[in-house]
Design an enzyme around this catalytic site. Structure first.
Site, short mmCIF file in Angstrom:
data_model
loop_
_atom_site.label_atom_id
_atom_site.label_comp_id
_atom_site.label_asym_id
_atom_site.label_seq_id
_atom_site.Cartn_x
_atom_site.Cartn_y
_atom_site.Cartn_z
N ASP A 112 0.84 -1.20 0.00
CA ASP A 112 0.00 0.00 0.00
C ASP A 112 0.88 1.25 0.00
O ASP A 112 1.90 1.32 0.70
CB ASP A 112 -0.92 -0.01 1.24
CG ASP A 112 -2.10 0.94 1.09
OD1 ASP A 112 -3.23 0.45 0.97
OD2 ASP A 112 -1.87 2.17 1.09
N HIS A 133 -10.39 -5.51 -3.17
CA HIS A 133 -9.04 -5.71 -2.65
C HIS A 133 -9.11 -6.04 -1.17
O HIS A 133 -10.00 -5.58 -0.46
CB HIS A 133 -8.16 -4.47 -2.88
CG HIS A 133 -8.73 -3.19 -2.36
ND1 HIS A 133 -9.70 -2.49 -3.04
CD2 HIS A 133 -8.49 -2.49 -1.22
CE1 HIS A 133 -10.02 -1.40 -2.35
NE2 HIS A 133 -9.31 -1.38 -1.23
N ASN A 140 -12.95 -3.16 2.69
CA ASN A 140 -13.93 -2.08 2.79
C ASN A 140 -14.86 -2.18 1.59
O ASN A 140 -14.38 -2.18 0.45
CB ASN A 140 -13.21 -0.73 2.81
CG ASN A 140 -12.28 -0.59 4.00
OD1 ASN A 140 -12.60 -1.02 5.11
ND2 ASN A 140 -11.10 -0.02 3.78
P1 5GP Z 1 -9.74 1.38 0.27
O1 5GP Z 1 -9.79 2.74 0.91
O2 5GP Z 1 -10.45 1.41 -1.07
O3 5GP Z 1 -10.16 0.24 1.13
O4 5GP Z 1 -8.22 1.09 -0.01
C1 5GP Z 1 -7.51 1.64 -1.07
C2 5GP Z 1 -6.05 1.60 -0.70
O5 5GP Z 1 -5.30 1.81 -1.87
C3 5GP Z 1 -5.62 2.68 0.31
O6 5GP Z 1 -5.08 2.06 1.46
C4 5GP Z 1 -4.60 3.50 -0.47
O7 5GP Z 1 -3.53 3.93 0.33
C5 5GP Z 1 -4.15 2.54 -1.55
N1 5GP Z 1 -3.73 3.20 -2.77
C6 5GP Z 1 -4.38 4.21 -3.42
N2 5GP Z 1 -3.71 4.55 -4.53
C7 5GP Z 1 -2.62 3.74 -4.59
C8 5GP Z 1 -1.53 3.63 -5.51
O8 5GP Z 1 -1.43 4.32 -6.52
N3 5GP Z 1 -0.59 2.69 -5.23
C9 5GP Z 1 -0.66 1.88 -4.13
N4 5GP Z 1 0.32 1.00 -3.93
N5 5GP Z 1 -1.66 1.98 -3.23
C10 5GP Z 1 -2.63 2.88 -3.47
#
Ligand code: 5GP
Ligand code: ZN
Length: 115
Positions: A33, A101, A88
C-alpha cells in the site's frame, strides 16, 4: 478476463502504474500500500475487475478463496504470524478504490472494534 481501463488497480495489475509487487500469479496480484497503516501493509487484488465485495457471486467467488490462500502464503514467507485482513465495501465503509481488494496489515498491536 474483464478489466476496466479507467480503474486504478486494473492499471496497477497491467503495469501501467508502477507498484511495489509482493506476489503475482495468473489470478491475483499483491503489492504494498502506498500509504501504509502498519509496518506491513499490502493489498491483494483479483486480476479480474470486480468492483466490490457486494458483487461476489457463485460465478466469481473462487477468487476470494484464492486470495486468502495467497495471503496465508505471503504472510508465512514474510514471517507475519499475526495479521488482520480488511475489506472495505462501499463508501460508508471507506472503500476509495472500486476494485475488490483485501488489505493485509501486520507488525503492530491492533484494536477491536475498528473505528
Ligand atoms: P480502500 O480505501 O479502497 O479500502 O483502499 C484503497 C487503498 O489503496 C488505500 O489504502 C490506499 O492507500 C491505496 N492506494 C491508493 N492509490 C494507490 C496507488 O497508486 N498505489 C498503491 N500502492 N496503493 C494505493
Ligand atoms: Zn479494476
Amino acid at each position: 478476463m474483464h478489466t476496466d481501463p479507467n480503474c486504478l488497480f486494473c492499471k496497477i495489475v497491467g503495469g501501467e502504474i508502477p507498484s511495489n509487487k509482493v506476489y503475482e500469479d495468473e489470478l491475483c496480484y499483491a503489492f504494498y500500500d502506498i500509504e501504509p497503516q502498519a509496518p506491513v501493509h499490502f493489498l491483494v487484488v483479483p486480476k479480474e475487475h470486480i468492483c466490490c465485495a457486494a458483487k461476489i457471486t457463485a460465478d466469481n467467488s473462487s477468487i476470494v478463496a484464492h486470495c486468502f490462500e495467497v495471503i496465508a502464503k505471503i504472510c508465512a514467507e514474510l514471517g507475519c504470524e499475526s495479521y488482520r485482513v480488511v475489506n472495505n465495501c462501499g463508501d460508508q465503509a471507506g472503500q476509495t478504490v472500486k476494485h475488490l481488494h483485501f488489505h493485509v496489515l501486520s507488525g503492530r498491536d491492533m484494536t477491536w472494534p475498528p473505528g
